[in-house]
Write a protein that holds these residues in place. Structure first.
Motif, short mmCIF file in Angstrom:
data_model
loop_
_atom_site.label_atom_id
_atom_site.label_comp_id
_atom_site.label_asym_id
_atom_site.label_seq_id
_atom_site.Cartn_x
_atom_site.Cartn_y
_atom_site.Cartn_z
N LYS A 11 -89.38 -46.66 38.84
CA LYS A 11 -89.36 -45.19 38.77
C LYS A 11 -88.84 -44.71 37.40
N HIS A 94 -98.36 -42.77 45.32
CA HIS A 94 -96.94 -42.83 45.72
C HIS A 94 -96.52 -41.47 46.25
N GLU A 166 -95.80 -47.04 53.00
CA GLU A 166 -94.45 -46.59 52.70
C GLU A 166 -94.14 -45.32 53.49
N GLY A 172 -85.98 -44.65 49.74
CA GLY A 172 -84.72 -44.28 49.09
C GLY A 172 -83.68 -43.72 50.04
N SER A 212 -86.88 -48.66 51.54
CA SER A 212 -85.55 -49.25 51.74
C SER A 212 -85.61 -50.73 52.12
N GLY A 233 -88.22 -50.22 45.66
CA GLY A 233 -87.70 -49.23 44.71
C GLY A 233 -86.30 -49.61 44.28
#
Ligand code: PEP
Length: 249
Positions: A11, A94, A166, A172, A212, A233
């Motif tokens: 990111k 994304h 996802e 996150g 996660s 991530g």
């Protein structure tokens, strides 16, 4: 052939020194890694330098590009420029780009088509937001995302894509999908591909889980029959955590 893949999405993080250090720490430890394809998606400004590193067993992708050949699109990067600086893959769809940059299904379809035209590998992300999961609409929602941006492809072209499921509520947040939720969605994605194309096509596409995923839960997630790896991530920013995830297969 379905490949096992672990991909790190960095990111908008890291200085160039930190990016090089992280890349070196990971590549040193996986030079003999054959069973899992390892990929990282650094901020685009670091890609040239990372791609020049020889003997690296890490593939490098870009997080974003603009789906036009070239021209007056100030601030954007074209797919041929992506290729030119040494990136082999692109992330498309994304949830952060869908949400913060209003990337629509049609725009994502354009990105898919131009990436294929330029023979750049695609990691296509799909996944439902929390309210959709709470309304038990996640299957319809994710199926539509795939139908709108990917299912116009020929089976040969679809086989060049990697899909990453996802769930947005897991990105996150520390709230990973349960093993049952991940496997159920991955199995469904594979069955939609089999329905639309055929079983061989469905069985040749790698479907990654993202949201996660970390060193503590990767092992269980990767053991699911339809989970072929992860898009990582936060945990990809730490060399030890990322390496532990790679070694979770
Ligand atoms: C991601 O952004 O693709 C992602 C999976 O993030 P995290 O692992 O931090 O949830």
């Amino acid at each position: 052939m379905r490949k096992k893949i672990v991909a790190g999405n960095w990111k908008m993080n890291l200085t160039s020194e930190e990016a090089i250090l992280l890349f070196d720490q990971v590549s040193e430890k996986i030079s003999n890694q054959k069973s899992v394809d390892v990929m990282v998606f650094p901020p685009s400004i670091f890609i040239s330098e990372l791609a020049k590193k020889s003997n690296s067993s890490i593939q490098i992708g870009i997080q974003n590009f603009y789906p036009k050949d070239k021209g007056a699109y100030t601030g954007e990067i074209s797919i041929s420029q992506v290729k030119n600086i040494g990136a082999t893959h692109v992330l498309i769809g994304h949830s952060e780009r869908r949400a913060y940059f209003n990337e629509t299904e049609l725009f994502l379809k354009e990105k898919v088509d131009i990436a294929l035209e330029y023979q750049v590998g695609i990691v296509f992300c799909c996944g439902e937001p929390l309210e959709i999961r709470e309304a038990n609409q996640e299957m319809t929602y994710v199926k539509k995302q795939l139908e709108d941006s990917l299912f116009h492809l020929s089976s040969d072209d679809l086989e060049k894509c990697i899909i990453a499921y996802e769930p947005v509520w897991a990105i996150g947040t520390g709230m990973t999908a349960s093993i049952a939720q991940a496997e159920e969605m991955h199995k469904s994605i594979r069955s939609w591909i089999a329905e639309k194309y055929d079983k061989n096509t469905a069985n040749s596409i790698s479907i990654l889980y993202g949201g996660s995923c970390n060193a503590a839960n990767a092992n269980e997630l990767f053991a699911c029959p339809n989970v072929d790896g992860g898009l990582i991530g936060g945990a990809a920013l730490d060399a030890e955590a990322f390496l532990n995830i790679i070694h979770s297969f």
